[in-house]
Design an enzyme around this catalytic site. Structure first.
Site, PDB file in Angstrom:
ATOM      1  N   GLU A  84       1.390  -0.189 -14.186  1.00 17.90           N
ATOM      2  CA  GLU A  84       0.193  -1.147 -14.107  1.00 17.90           C
ATOM      3  C   GLU A  84      -0.961  -1.017 -14.192  1.00 17.90           C
ATOM      4  O   GLU A  84      -2.403  -1.686 -14.431  1.00 17.90           O
ATOM      5  CB  GLU A  84      -0.048  -1.289 -11.434  1.00 17.90           C
ATOM      6  CG  GLU A  84      -1.610  -2.197 -11.853  1.00 17.90           C
ATOM      7  CD  GLU A  84      -1.239  -2.565 -10.284  1.00 17.90           C
ATOM      8  OE1 GLU A  84      -0.460  -1.348  -9.831  1.00 17.90           O
ATOM      9  OE2 GLU A  84      -1.819  -3.327  -9.582  1.00 17.90           O
ATOM     10  N   ASP A 111       4.543   0.931 -10.557  1.00 15.71           N
ATOM     11  CA  ASP A 111       3.320   1.756  -9.746  1.00 15.71           C
ATOM     12  C   ASP A 111       2.978   2.837  -9.612  1.00 15.71           C
ATOM     13  O   ASP A 111       4.046   2.831  -8.270  1.00 15.71           O
ATOM     14  CB  ASP A 111       3.787   0.191  -8.665  1.00 15.71           C
ATOM     15  CG  ASP A 111       2.066  -0.486  -8.230  1.00 15.71           C
ATOM     16  OD1 ASP A 111       1.357   0.340  -8.317  1.00 15.71           O
ATOM     17  OD2 ASP A 111       2.572  -1.842  -7.671  1.00 15.71           O
ATOM     18  N   ILE A 113       0.768   3.301  -7.169  1.00 17.57           N
ATOM     19  CA  ILE A 113       0.166   3.214  -5.458  1.00 17.57           C
ATOM     20  C   ILE A 113       0.697   1.805  -4.792  1.00 17.57           C
ATOM     21  O   ILE A 113       0.119   0.901  -5.577  1.00 17.57           O
ATOM     22  CB  ILE A 113      -0.627   3.770  -5.125  1.00 17.57           C
ATOM     23  CG1 ILE A 113      -0.625   4.938  -5.457  1.00 17.57           C
ATOM     24  CG2 ILE A 113      -0.478   2.916  -3.853  1.00 17.57           C
ATOM     25  CD1 ILE A 113      -2.037   5.649  -4.849  1.00 17.57           C
ATOM     26  N   ASP A 114       2.125   1.685  -4.934  1.00 14.07           N
ATOM     27  CA  ASP A 114       2.048  -0.240  -4.567  1.00 14.07           C
ATOM     28  C   ASP A 114       1.585  -0.358  -2.557  1.00 14.07           C
ATOM     29  O   ASP A 114       2.336   0.328  -1.686  1.00 14.07           O
ATOM     30  CB  ASP A 114       3.589  -0.378  -4.097  1.00 14.07           C
ATOM     31  CG  ASP A 114       3.989  -2.205  -3.611  1.00 14.07           C
ATOM     32  OD1 ASP A 114       2.748  -2.988  -4.582  1.00 14.07           O
ATOM     33  OD2 ASP A 114       4.506  -2.495  -3.103  1.00 14.07           O
ATOM     34  N   THR A 116      -2.374   0.019  -2.515  1.00 10.20           N
ATOM     35  CA  THR A 116      -3.277   0.432  -2.362  1.00 10.20           C
ATOM     36  C   THR A 116      -4.316   0.209  -1.693  1.00 10.20           C
ATOM     37  O   THR A 116      -5.458   0.820  -1.103  1.00 10.20           O
ATOM     38  CB  THR A 116      -4.193   0.096  -4.256  1.00 10.20           C
ATOM     39  OG1 THR A 116      -3.056   0.988  -4.951  1.00 10.20           O
ATOM     40  CG2 THR A 116      -5.839   1.344  -4.056  1.00 10.20           C
ATOM     41  N   ASP A 239       5.266  -4.644  -9.179  1.00 14.49           N
ATOM     42  CA  ASP A 239       5.409  -4.335  -7.646  1.00 14.49           C
ATOM     43  C   ASP A 239       6.865  -5.129  -7.313  1.00 14.49           C
ATOM     44  O   ASP A 239       7.128  -4.785  -5.776  1.00 14.49           O
ATOM     45  CB  ASP A 239       5.044  -6.407  -7.233  1.00 14.49           C
ATOM     46  CG  ASP A 239       3.290  -5.669  -7.177  1.00 14.49           C
ATOM     47  OD1 ASP A 239       2.524  -5.411  -7.200  1.00 14.49           O
ATOM     48  OD2 ASP A 239       2.650  -7.048  -8.030  1.00 14.49           O
TER      49      ASP A 239
HETATM   50  C1  IPD Z   1      -0.376  -5.277  -4.294  1.00 10.50           C
HETATM   51  C2  IPD Z   1       0.613  -4.956  -2.813  1.00 10.50           C
HETATM   52  C3  IPD Z   1       0.785  -5.909  -2.144  1.00 10.50           C
HETATM   53  C4  IPD Z   1       0.644  -7.273  -2.570  1.00 10.50           C
HETATM   54  C5  IPD Z   1       0.205  -7.569  -3.822  1.00 10.50           C
HETATM   55  C6  IPD Z   1       0.237  -6.357  -5.107  1.00 10.50           C
HETATM   56  P1  IPD Z   1      -1.299  -2.438  -5.103  1.00 10.50           P
HETATM   57  O1  IPD Z   1       0.333  -4.210  -5.025  1.00 10.50           O
HETATM   58  O2  IPD Z   1       1.725  -5.199  -3.234  1.00 10.50           O
HETATM   59  O3  IPD Z   1       1.574  -6.241  -1.137  1.00 10.50           O
HETATM   60  O4  IPD Z   1       0.739  -8.686  -1.999  1.00 10.50           O
HETATM   61  O5  IPD Z   1       1.250  -8.386  -4.450  1.00 10.50           O
HETATM   62  O6  IPD Z   1      -0.462  -6.908  -5.819  1.00 10.50           O
HETATM   63  O7  IPD Z   1      -2.224  -3.386  -5.562  1.00 10.50           O
HETATM   64  O8  IPD Z   1      -1.336  -2.424  -4.046  1.00 10.50           O
HETATM   65  O9  IPD Z   1      -0.325  -2.517  -6.167  1.00 10.50           O
HETATM   66 CA    CA Z   2       1.716  -3.496  -6.524  1.00  6.56          CA
HETATM   67 CA    CA Z   3      -0.575  -0.365  -7.614  1.00  5.24          CA
END
Ligand code: IPD
Ligand code: CA
Ligand code: CA
Length: 295
Positions: A84, A111, A113-114, A116, A239
């Site tokens: 990402e 990813d 950190i999913d 963030t 994601d």
């Molecule tokens: C997000 C998270 C969030 C989801 C968003 C993603 P990130 O990823 O997964 O739950 O609703 O679509 O973008 O930005 O924290 O890596």
């Molecule tokens: Ca994510």
């Molecule tokens: Ca992320």
């Protein structure tokens, strides 16, 4: 393949550790990354934004992605990595990066950190997500939740596991008794209205809806039966790639919001135990909440 020994390797070739399988490398990288992330919660020094004030990034996201890249490339220096933080923000840049990445036989999708936003706020629901795509086929999916120390692992054709215990999706057949997860990406133009329309349609018909803020963890929760289904309009490959394999290898189903089979380019995702899948897809279509333009 046996490891290259320092005695017989060609001196001009870089030394490559080849003694670990793909899955072990993914688990090791996710575990190391997760431990580091956990120590940084509440210590963020550089809080930045990408496409909007809702789209956050920190020095930890960037540092963790570098760490994971280094760990993977130590073992597989000729593999490609789609992470990402290595891609310009925005749907068009993501599509372009994915098209380029698809040309590689071995493609890791990361990813760091999913979740963030959760990480930044100290809301303990985030994870590391690492997938490997071999010749276009999702082959390994690893998701690590450092807060609960839960490692979710799937290998194509070999099932999905959480700490060595075989994962299985729930057996729930009734929407009315189902717990569903969904999410809201930062995009407020297309994704937010679609996800709100889906929420309005589905919430009155199910037992409950959770929007925890980590797409990858929600998919892992479908895989182990903690929720019966999940949908979200507006995702990126990192994601969901690992989570999709977890759901499929746990006996579940994953499609786009129109019911077409999942591909790593799918942005509008429905995942479920299979039994309530048609209900979710039909509900999103009825609410015009698929994220696709009406035909
Ligand atoms: C997000 C998270 C969030 C989801 C968003 C993603 P990130 O990823 O997964 O739950 O609703 O679509 O973008 O930005 O924290 O890596
Ligand atoms: Ca994510
Ligand atoms: Ca992320």
């Amino acid at each position: 393949m046996s490891p290259v020994s320092p005695d017989n390797r060609n001196e001009r070739e870089p030394y490559v550790v080849t003694s670990k399988g793909h899955t072990a490398v993914a688990i090791n990288a996710a575990a190391k990354a997760g431990e580091w992330i956990k120590t940084r919660q509440g210590q963020v020094k550089e809080l930045g934004s990408k496409t909007s004030a809702q789209d956050l990034v920190t020095e930890v996201d960037k540092g963790v992605e570098q760490m994971i890249r280094r760990l993977i490339l130590t073992h597989y220096p000729d593999h490609a990595i789609l992470g990402e933080e290595g891609v310009q923000p925005g749907a068009e840049a993501v599509t372009a990066a994915l098209e380029e990445a698809r040309e590689h036989d071995y493609l890791w999708i990361v990813d760091p950190i999913d979740g963030t936003t959760n990480f930044v706020h100290g809301f303990p629901f985030y994870c590391v997500s690492i997938a490997l795509v071999v010749k276009g086929e999702l082959t390994v999916g690893v998701i690590y939740d450092p807060i609960r120390d839960e490692m979710f692992v799937a290998e194509k054709g070999k099932g999905a596991y959480m700490h060595g215990i075989r994962a299985a999706v729930s057996a729930e057949e009734e929407p009315g008794s189902s717990l569903i997860a969904m999410g809201f990406p930062p995009d407020r133009l297309i994704a937010q209205p679609a996800n709100l329309a889906g929420l309005q349609q589905i919430l009155p018909q199910v037992r409950g809806i959770r929007a925890g803020g980590s797409a990858a963890l929600h998919l892992a929760y479908v895989a182990v039966g903690r929720v019966d289904g999940y949908w979200e309009v507006g995702l990126s490959p990192w994601d969901c790639a690992a989570g999709v394999l977890l759901v499929l290898e746990s006996g579940g189903k994953v499609t786009d919001t129109l019911g077409n089979p999942y591909d790593i380019g799918t942005r509008h995702v429905v995942a479920s135990n299979g039994k309530i899948h048609d209900y979710l897809v039909a509900s999103l279509q009825a609410a015009e909440a698929t994220g696709f333009k009406k035909q």
